[in-house]
Design a protein around this motif. Structure first.
Motif, mmCIF file in Angstrom:
data_model
loop_
_atom_site.group_PDB
_atom_site.id
_atom_site.type_symbol
_atom_site.label_atom_id
_atom_site.label_comp_id
_atom_site.label_asym_id
_atom_site.label_seq_id
_atom_site.Cartn_x
_atom_site.Cartn_y
_atom_site.Cartn_z
ATOM 1 N N ALA A 170 9.026 -11.974 -1.935
ATOM 2 C CA ALA A 170 7.683 -12.293 -2.421
ATOM 3 C C ALA A 170 6.625 -12.194 -1.332
ATOM 4 N N HIS A 171 7.004 -12.461 -0.088
ATOM 5 C CA HIS A 171 6.028 -12.388 1.001
ATOM 6 C C HIS A 171 5.743 -10.944 1.422
ATOM 7 N N GLN A 172 6.426 -9.989 0.795
ATOM 8 C CA GLN A 172 6.213 -8.568 1.103
ATOM 9 C C GLN A 172 6.054 -7.776 -0.190
ATOM 10 N N ALA A 173 5.188 -8.285 -1.061
ATOM 11 C CA ALA A 173 5.076 -7.717 -2.401
ATOM 12 C C ALA A 173 4.641 -6.261 -2.396
ATOM 13 N N TYR A 174 3.735 -5.909 -1.507
ATOM 14 C CA TYR A 174 3.277 -4.513 -1.489
ATOM 15 C C TYR A 174 4.386 -3.584 -1.015
#
Length: 656
Positions: free
Chosen positions: A443-447
């Motif tokens: 989630a902390h690296q969604a892109y």
């Protein structure tokens, strides 16, 4: 002496013959297995290079020769209809292996992280699904659980539990989502359903993808090379473990809350905490104006227990704590947990409980980032019918302030490591499709997840060589605190990245935005998730094209003066507000990119969105939060709309 020599020679010959002739089968091939119907069925194993292997199934014999250098052999059985039970014979030079109770049906590979791994051994699942467990006996629903681990290179084989038939005695080890999915399909089609459960909690998508699959994503290259260097990896793991141990020792030796002998002095009821700071509600200390720091903090709460609640065991329900805790009741430890993702619920023995004043003390150890108790109204002491709320003020004091604990080094989350150990050995076992439930740890690296997730899908399809295998996945459910104003959100961005994968052919998504839990990353409702996955598969895979399998899907927008008109794909099923109230969780913004709550009105297959605070609107968002409370856009089939936004403004995970 000659007799001894002769005996020794005979033993050596027998051992050599056994070593040469022994046929080894993959972990998926064995008694009770389910084979995929309607396509060629690979069956393989290993023998002495050059050895001839015969496989007999349903009256036909298939021949193979073990190849050099690894001795692998393979046959492909003719496609067959659903049915069984059958037997299979596999013969080598001296081996004659019999595999019994084989069914032919549909096989689904079920993978991802903890919400796929979530099984009926969970205490809340046992309670909620007691009746489902009691009636679960069905030898046409079977699961094989893949042994969990990581590897530096693709493994040829893996250990498994063997295929187990669903029953009250075996369901503890079944993925709850996968079981309910299988049960729904079986009730609909009466075809055997096989589940290959290859899942592991706390894992990231790049770990489940092969090296070739990550080739176009160079940000993972260095970590892959590091995984290959097993000597360097082992050294770094040991160094990390030593640093963590030393960090833990230091906190124990220097914590002001412990006495000279290391005993928890601040847990004792007689401690004078009148000079401690007061937190108005249990929560994170940085959110309450005390800054971010690492180390230990002690929380204390006085609980008034009525006479009626004594004389029997009780429980204290604390929800999630960041990161680790040791919890005491009247000076005695009642429980401890080291993982922030798990809810705390600790038993209090009756002997510790007294009428009147009791002291609950929690020693919280914060490794990094935010520390404290997850805000919630549900914290409570419970004894029989008596419940005492733990809301309101808590005393707290810093035990010791330290540097952050050394950053985690988790080999299982290095790119390719789980693919190597838990996916590669399953190829090319014929399957109907893939169920996937994962994303929390990305989630902390969604892109970055946008291309990554699609790369994983294409990677697995390339490995199985069955064309565009159906890939059906769960969009992350609602989770985290509820906010009373529009917010940016990592989880919302991750859900968006998941929905973007629908551009890939033969994919479908089950929306779970209404069935999560604010305080638990592992929501217990797995029956509805399984049901929605089955709806998606029935339409995508099993040809029920008229079936309504998803909620309203956002298509486009246009600006009409001070309003934005949203168009949706409804599948011929009218949009509604689930509870009949006004639509909620819609936000609108102008060029300043400042979102405010908006009024939204359904008009046939469109929704009109506006706010008097935004005269010239340019963008709308719906259910854009970790936990968008009250989001109520559904269709008449009872399925929720997926969260969406009309803008493409950079989010909070854009740099990752």
């Amino acid at each position: 002496m000659k007799r001894l020599q002769t005996a020794a020679i005979l033993l050596l010959l027998l051992w050599a013959a056994d070593a040469i002739a022994a046929i080894k089968l993959p972990g998926l091939v064995g008694d009770n297995m389910i084979l995929q119907r309607a396509i060629k069925i690979p069956v393989w194993g290993w023998a002495e290079p050059g050895e001839h292997v015969l496989v007999k199934f349903k009256g036909k014999t298939y021949k193979a020769i073990a190849s050099a250098p690894d001795g692998k052999w393979m046959v492909k059985l003719d496609q067959t209809d659903a049915g069984g039970p059958y037997e299979m014979a596999i013969k080598g030079q001296t081996d004659d292996i019999r595999i019994k109770n084989i069914l032919v049906g549909d096989v689904w590979l079920c993978s991802g992280q903890s919400n796929m791994a979530f099984d009926f051994n969970n205490s809340r699942a046992k309670a909620l699904y007691a009746n489902d467990i009691a009636i679960s006996a069905n030898d046409h629903i079977r699961q094989v659980l893949v042994s969990r681990g990581y590897a530096s290179a693709p493994a040829a084989n893996c250990k498994t539990t063997g295929w187990r038939m669903a029953s009250p005695q075996t369901l503890n080890s079944f993925s709850a989502v996968a079981y309910f999915y299988a049960r729904n399909l079986y009730e609909q089609y009466h075809v055997p359903i096989g589940l290959i459960n290859s899942s592991l909690g706390g894992t990231i998508a790049e770990a489940w993808t092969s090296e070739k699959g990550l080739k176009e994503l160079p940000q993972y290259t260095n970590d892959i090379l590091f995984l290959h260097d097993t000597i360097a990896l082992d050294k770094k793991v040991k160094d990390y473990q030593t640093k963590v141990i030393n960090w833990g020792k230091k906190i124990e030796e220097t914590d002001n809350g412990n006495d000279a002998n290391g005993n928890p002095a601040w847990a004792m009821p007689m401690v004078d905490d009148s000079q401690w700071a007061t937190m108005p509600q249990p929560g994170f200390w940085d959110k309450n104006g005390y800054g971010t720091f690492f180390g230990s903090v002690w929380f204390r709460k006085e609980i008034e227990v009525p006479q009626a609640a004594t004389g029997k065991d009780a429980v204290v329900i604390l929800g999630q704590i960041d990161d680790a805790d040791i919890t005491y009741f009247n000076g005695q430890m009642i429980g401890k947990t080291s993982n922030r993702d798990y809810k705390r619920e600790y038993k209090i023995p009756a002997a510790l409980i007294k009428p009147g004043k009791n002291i609950l003390a929690i020693r919280i150890i914060n490794y990094s980032g935010t520390g404290g108790i997850f805000p919630a109204d549900s914290l409570r002491f419970k004894s029989g019918e008596t419940t005492v709320s733990l809301s309101g003020p808590w005393k707290f004091n810093q035990g010791i302030k330290m540097e952050a604990r050394p950053g985690a080094l988790d080999p299982k989350n290095l790119p390719t490591s789980l693919y190597n150990a838990m996916i590669a050995p399953l190829e090319p076992y014929a399957i109907k499709g893939v169920l996937w439930y994962q994303g929390e740890y990305n989630a902390h690296q969604a892109y970055a997840y946008r291309p990554l997730f699609q790369a994983l899908i294409n990677d697995w399809r390339a490995k199985w060589q069955q064309g565009d295998i159906p890939f059906v996945f769960v969009q992350l459910p609602n989770f985290q605190p509820v906010y009373d104003h529009p917010v940016e959100s990592e989880w919302a961005e991750l859900r968006e990245a998941q929905s973007m994968a629908l551009i890939q052919p033969n994919t479908a998504m089950a929306v779970a935005i209404d069935i999560g839990e604010a305080e638990d990353i592992h929501p217990v409702d797995k029956k509805d998730v399984g049901y929605r996955l089955s709806l998606a598969s029935r339409r995508l895979v099993y040809g029920e094209k008229s079936l309504v399998a998803s909620g309203p899907v956002y298509q486009s927008m246009r600006v009409d003066k001070d309003k934005i008109i949203l168009s949706f794909e409804t599948g011929g099923n009218d949009m509604i507000s689930k509870n009949g109230d006004e639509l909620k969780s819609f936000a609108i913004a102008g060029d300043d990119k400042k979102f405010v709550w908006a009024k939204a009105i359904i008009k046939h297959s469109t929704i009109e969105v506006s706010s008097p605070a935004v005269v010239h609107p340019v963008a709308v968002r719906y259910a854009w939060a970790g936990n968008p409370a009250g989001c109520n856009l559904f269709n008449k089939a009872g399925l929720p709309a997926s969260p969406f936004r009309t803008d493409t403004w950079p989010g909070i995970t854009i740099t990752n």
